[in-house]
Design an enzyme around this catalytic site. Structure first.
Site, mmCIF file in Angstrom:
data_model
loop_
_atom_site.group_PDB
_atom_site.id
_atom_site.type_symbol
_atom_site.label_atom_id
_atom_site.label_comp_id
_atom_site.label_asym_id
_atom_site.label_seq_id
_atom_site.Cartn_x
_atom_site.Cartn_y
_atom_site.Cartn_z
ATOM 1 N N ASP A 16 0.818 -1.212 0.000
ATOM 2 C CA ASP A 16 0.000 0.000 0.000
ATOM 3 C C ASP A 16 0.853 1.264 0.000
ATOM 4 O O ASP A 16 0.682 2.149 -0.844
ATOM 5 C CB ASP A 16 -0.934 0.020 1.210
ATOM 6 C CG ASP A 16 -1.961 -1.100 1.159
ATOM 7 O OD1 ASP A 16 -1.886 -1.937 0.244
ATOM 8 O OD2 ASP A 16 -2.836 -1.129 2.035
ATOM 9 N N ARG A 97 -0.205 3.240 17.804
ATOM 10 C CA ARG A 97 -0.578 4.328 16.895
ATOM 11 C C ARG A 97 -0.259 5.734 17.420
ATOM 12 O O ARG A 97 0.225 6.570 16.664
ATOM 13 C CB ARG A 97 -2.059 4.218 16.517
ATOM 14 C CG ARG A 97 -2.386 2.959 15.728
ATOM 15 C CD ARG A 97 -1.464 2.790 14.534
ATOM 16 N NE ARG A 97 -1.754 1.601 13.747
ATOM 17 C CZ ARG A 97 -0.889 0.637 13.512
ATOM 18 N NH1 ARG A 97 0.325 0.689 14.051
ATOM 19 N NH2 ARG A 97 -1.207 -0.381 12.750
ATOM 20 N N ASP A 126 -7.637 2.434 12.237
ATOM 21 C CA ASP A 126 -6.378 3.174 12.255
ATOM 22 C C ASP A 126 -6.483 4.556 11.635
ATOM 23 O O ASP A 126 -5.782 5.487 12.045
ATOM 24 C CB ASP A 126 -5.276 2.362 11.568
ATOM 25 C CG ASP A 126 -4.660 1.326 12.482
ATOM 26 O OD1 ASP A 126 -4.849 1.448 13.713
ATOM 27 O OD2 ASP A 126 -3.995 0.403 11.994
ATOM 28 N N SER A 178 -3.680 -10.518 6.622
ATOM 29 C CA SER A 178 -3.195 -9.179 6.939
ATOM 30 C C SER A 178 -2.630 -9.211 8.352
ATOM 31 O O SER A 178 -3.317 -9.640 9.284
ATOM 32 C CB SER A 178 -4.342 -8.164 6.849
ATOM 33 O OG SER A 178 -3.926 -6.900 7.306
#
Length: 402
Positions: A16, A97, A126, A178
């Site tokens: 990505d 995060r 996210d 994933s």
């Protein structure tokens, strides 16, 4: 599209973000700087990442070592609150995060960028976590979220996009699951897990042994805690990150820390994942064991309420808010007396505190004994119970009069 000149991208080196770099240059006509956060995802994930970013078109790539800071300033404070999302999830992805976003913002301000970019999908949590942190730390910067803008909707489309531009990538169509990893945990989603009637298989677990295949002999580890923080393991002083790495290895060998959960995402979608948090599970059990000795009933109840609320704030990306700071401060105050030593037994996926002691313990063998003692008169309980149940007694008498 907004006019920007320099963008700092949260870059992972995956498919990505590799496609995002040329896409940004083509669609925003801007300079792209790749920012890589080392949060303990593994050395193999970082090998050659700078070269890969530059080959994709980035003008520079910055790699920040955030491992120690993440465990010390984000994981340990969260542990003190007792935060567990929906009763099972130790917030592995969520806790990484805020520190990534903060370091990315700092990088952007240092290099004079006017925009931030992330590679989060439009369905996940996210995107909210990153952008909420951006808003709290640098609201003046433009935020670009390619997954909400571009028309690349599949892995095949991303690979074709890179191939057309002769940008090298090691990604293939064969990726089934994933995954997201940091020092605290690794998550696995997709594949057979998308059907909740399917059982997980060996491909869904990466770090930990299957508990059925774990050693038949239990192993004990000793943890020393000061003010709610682990400072030594098995008699050796360790930094927060060192302790986590050590306990990850111990826990993984015994299949500790596996959960298979269907959770409620912030955006309203339910998702299923297999999460492994071996060291974190041991740490959580150790802290709760000392709390049992040290905290009185009302304090423990309050700490539990802090943990419940903190779990949602952390999961929802609200780390940089006054409420989250207040909860962390309250938990830290309660942890001032959480000092002690715990011996934990690891066996076939389970971790059990088998020995615990604290200089601040409120437990008294003299008070708790079933034998005769001089500190508690049983006759005193009668008056206490009568006052404790007085409201119920009055209510019942009123009902009888009716």
């Amino acid at each position: 599209m907004s006019k920007v000149s320099k963008v700092v991208l949260a870059y992972s080196g995956g498919l990505d973000t590799s496609a995002i770099i040329p896409w940004l240059k083509e669609n925003y006509d801007c300079e792209v700087i790749a920012f890589v956060a080392d949060v303990g995802q593994g050395e193999e994930e970082l090998v050659g990442i700078e070269e890969k970013a530059l080959a994709s078109g980035a003008s520079a790539c910055y790699i920040a070592d955030l491992k120690e800071e993440m465990v010390k300033d984000y994981i340990y404070p969260s542990l003190k609150t007792g935060a567990v999302y929906e009763g099972k999830y130790l917030l592995g992805t969520s806790m990484a995060r805020p520190i990534i976003a903060k370091a990315q913002v700092e990088c952007a301000l240092e290099v004079g960028a006017d925009a931030l970019c992330h590679g989060c999908t439009g369905k996940g949590n996210d995107q909210v976590r990153f952008e909420s942190a951006y808003a709290a730390l640098a609201p003046q910067l433009t935020v670009i979220a390619p997954w909400r803008e571009w028309d690349l909707r599949s892995r095949e489309a991303l690979l074709d996009y890179l191939a057309e531009r002769k940008i090298p990538t090691t990604a293939t169509l064969e990726k089934i699951y994933s995954r997201d990893a940091n020092a605290w945990h690794i998550s696995t989603e997709g594949g057979v897990l998308e059907n909740t009637w399917n059982q997980s298989n060996e491909l869904c677990w990466v770090w930990t042994k299957d508990p059925e295949d774990a050693p038949n002999t239990p192993e004990e580890v000793s943890v020393l805690i000061e003010k709610g923080e682990i400072v030594a393991v098995d008699g050796k002083a360790m930094s927060p990150y060192e302790a986590l790495v050590y306990l990850n290895k111990k826990g993984a060998e015994h299949g500790v820390g596996r959960i298979d959960i269907v959770e409620n995402r912030l955006v309203g979608i339910k998702s299923r994942g297999c999460y492994e948090t071996p060291g974190g599970t041991i740490m959580m059990e150790a802290l709760r064991a000392v709390e049992q000795l040290v905290l009185d009933k009302e304090s423990f109840e309050f700490r539990e309420s802090i943990g419940l609320k903190a779990s949602h704030l952390i999961y929802d990306g609200r780390w940089f808010t006054p409420l989250c700071r207040s909860l962390l401060a309250a938990a830290n105050e309660l942890a001032q007396d959480v000092n002690g030593e715990v011996v934990l037994k690891l066996y076939k996926g389970q971790v059990t505190a088998v020995q615990k002691r604290s200089p601040n313990s409120l437990y008294s063998e003299e008070f708790a004994t079933f034998g005769e003692d001089e500190v508690y008169d049983h006759s005193h309980a009668g008056g206490f119970i009568r006052l404790y149940s007085l409201a119920s007694r009055i209510r019942a008498l009123n009902e009888q009069k009716k």
